[in-house]
Design a protein around this motif. Sequence first.
Motif, mmCIF file in Angstrom:
data_model
loop_
_atom_site.group_PDB
_atom_site.id
_atom_site.type_symbol
_atom_site.label_atom_id
_atom_site.label_comp_id
_atom_site.label_asym_id
_atom_site.label_seq_id
_atom_site.Cartn_x
_atom_site.Cartn_y
_atom_site.Cartn_z
ATOM 1 N N UNK A 283 5.422 21.097 0.279
ATOM 2 C CA UNK A 283 5.737 19.707 1.008
ATOM 3 C C UNK A 283 4.742 18.565 0.832
ATOM 4 N N UNK A 284 5.437 17.536 0.401
ATOM 5 C CA UNK A 284 5.066 16.214 -0.077
ATOM 6 C C UNK A 284 5.054 15.239 0.995
ATOM 7 N N UNK A 285 4.068 14.590 1.713
ATOM 8 C CA UNK A 285 4.417 13.586 2.785
ATOM 9 C C UNK A 285 3.435 12.287 2.568
ATOM 10 N N UNK A 286 3.945 11.307 2.626
ATOM 11 C CA UNK A 286 3.404 10.014 2.427
ATOM 12 C C UNK A 286 3.861 8.811 3.202
ATOM 13 N N UNK A 287 3.217 7.527 2.857
ATOM 14 C CA UNK A 287 3.776 6.470 3.549
ATOM 15 C C UNK A 287 3.801 5.193 2.443
ATOM 16 N N UNK A 288 4.543 4.169 2.835
ATOM 17 C CA UNK A 288 4.689 2.956 2.264
ATOM 18 C C UNK A 288 4.670 1.928 3.190
ATOM 19 N N UNK B 285 0.930 -1.142 -0.020
ATOM 20 C CA UNK B 285 -0.056 -0.076 0.022
ATOM 21 C C UNK B 285 0.762 1.277 -0.077
ATOM 22 N N UNK B 286 0.242 2.267 -0.405
ATOM 23 C CA UNK B 286 1.071 3.588 -0.440
ATOM 24 C C UNK B 286 -0.018 4.760 -0.608
ATOM 25 N N UNK B 287 0.447 6.061 0.044
ATOM 26 C CA UNK B 287 -0.353 7.217 0.053
ATOM 27 C C UNK B 287 0.453 8.305 0.010
ATOM 28 N N UNK B 288 0.219 9.291 -0.841
ATOM 29 C CA UNK B 288 0.995 10.673 -0.749
ATOM 30 C C UNK B 288 -0.172 11.870 -0.590
ATOM 31 N N UNK B 289 0.225 12.966 0.168
ATOM 32 C CA UNK B 289 -0.755 13.734 0.025
ATOM 33 C C UNK B 289 0.143 15.231 0.015
ATOM 34 N N UNK B 290 -0.800 16.217 -0.234
ATOM 35 C CA UNK B 290 -0.150 17.710 -0.100
ATOM 36 C C UNK B 290 -0.126 18.114 1.173
ATOM 37 N N UNK C 209 -1.007 11.145 10.700
ATOM 38 C CA UNK C 209 -0.257 11.167 11.917
ATOM 39 C C UNK C 209 1.152 11.923 11.587
ATOM 40 N N UNK C 210 1.938 11.627 10.781
ATOM 41 C CA UNK C 210 3.237 12.431 10.583
ATOM 42 C C UNK C 210 3.073 13.628 9.910
ATOM 43 N N UNK C 211 2.005 14.283 9.391
ATOM 44 C CA UNK C 211 1.734 15.553 9.066
ATOM 45 C C UNK C 211 1.669 16.305 10.393
ATOM 46 N N UNK C 212 0.824 15.694 11.332
ATOM 47 C CA UNK C 212 0.526 16.362 12.480
ATOM 48 C C UNK C 212 1.954 16.556 13.372
ATOM 49 N N UNK C 213 2.353 15.432 13.482
ATOM 50 C CA UNK C 213 3.750 15.677 14.395
ATOM 51 C C UNK C 213 4.748 16.463 13.668
ATOM 52 N N UNK D 110 -3.853 18.433 2.696
ATOM 53 C CA UNK D 110 -4.292 17.362 2.851
ATOM 54 C C UNK D 110 -4.837 16.710 1.690
ATOM 55 N N UNK D 111 -4.784 17.159 0.412
ATOM 56 C CA UNK D 111 -5.118 16.733 -0.842
ATOM 57 C C UNK D 111 -4.540 15.320 -1.145
ATOM 58 N N UNK D 112 -5.344 14.410 -1.752
ATOM 59 C CA UNK D 112 -4.608 13.278 -2.048
ATOM 60 C C UNK D 112 -3.998 13.346 -3.171
ATOM 61 N N UNK D 113 -2.558 12.930 -3.344
ATOM 62 C CA UNK D 113 -1.910 13.248 -4.677
ATOM 63 C C UNK D 113 -1.610 11.460 -5.176
ATOM 64 N N UNK D 114 -1.780 10.500 -4.338
ATOM 65 C CA UNK D 114 -1.360 9.156 -4.875
ATOM 66 C C UNK D 114 -2.244 8.292 -3.586
ATOM 67 N N UNK D 115 -2.643 7.202 -4.075
ATOM 68 C CA UNK D 115 -3.340 5.978 -3.329
ATOM 69 C C UNK D 115 -3.172 4.799 -4.048
ATOM 70 N N UNK D 116 -2.784 4.183 -3.242
ATOM 71 C CA UNK D 116 -2.796 2.524 -3.420
ATOM 72 C C UNK D 116 -3.157 1.775 -2.131
#
Length: 300
Positions: free
Chosen positions: A270-275, A46-51, A196-200, A55-61
Amino acid sequence: MIKGIKGIRRRRVAAVAVTAGAVLATGAFAAAPAQAVTTPTIMGKTGYVMNNANGATLYNKGMDTKLSTGSTTKIMTAKVVLSQSNLNLDAKVTIQKAYSDYIVAKGASSAHLIVGDKVTVRQLLYGLMLPSGCDAAYALADKYGTGSTRALRVKSFLAKMNSTAKSLGMTNSHFDSFDGIGNGGNYSTAKDLTKLASNAMKSANFRAIVKTKSYTAKTITKTGSTRTMAAWTNTNTLLSSYSGAIGVKTGSGVEAKYCLVFAATRNGKTVIGTILADTNATQRATDATKLLNYGFAKLA
C-alpha cells in the motif's frame, strides 16, 4: 605420456582461473543494475508519499510546508468520530436548521441533508466523506462535542481534533474548523495529512467508507416516513481511474486550491500520500497517479 597429460591439465586449470578472474573484474556475471525510477514532476505546491507498511518516505516535495487543507480536514473529523468510545453507528441525529444555514452562508459543499430528518451516524460519515458534506461535518461536531450550547460543543470537538493531531505526532498541524472552512488557523502539511490518513485507515469502518464510489442513504422524516436521498458520489475520481485505489479524500478552496489525500494497494503493498495546493481537480488526479506509480515502482 602421463607427465604430458598432467601438464596439459595444469595449463587448462590456469586458463580457466584467468578467464574467471577477468569475468569477475568486468562484472559480466554480476546482476544487472535495476533501472532507475525517474522522479515525477507535479504541479501541486507540496506532495508526499510513503510506504504504508513502515512509514518510509518514497517522495517528498515540501512535505513540512504548512498550508490550508480544504476538505481533507474531514479525515480528522471522521477519525475523531470513529475513535469515540462505545460508538453506535446506528445512533440517529436530527438535522438542525443551523446546519443548513451554515451551508448557505458559507457556500459550502453539501450532502443536502433535510432539516428535521433523522440520519444515522453511519450515514453522516458517508455524507461527510463522499460528497464532502459540510452539513454532515457540522452535525457530527455538534453530536460528539460536549457542552450546553452548539458553539461549546463545536469548540469541544475542535479540541478533540487538535488533541488527536498531537497524539499522532502531527507537529505542523492545527484545526480551527470541522470541515476545512477555516478561520485563519486551519492548516497542515502533506506529511502530517498522510500520517493521519494512514492511521485512520486502520479503522475498518473508515476504509469501507472512503473506498465507496456511491452511497444512497434512507433517512427518517419528521412524520416517520422513509426518505430515499439522492445518491452521494465520491469526489475522489481515482477510485474509478486508478487500479487498486482505496481512498481517501479530496479538498478544495480559494486558499487551499486543490488537494488530495490518496492511497492504493497493489500486490499486497500500500502506497499512501498527499498533494496540496494543486492547480485544478483534473491535475491533482494526474499528479496523484504519477506519485502512486512512482511509489509502487520504488517498492518493486
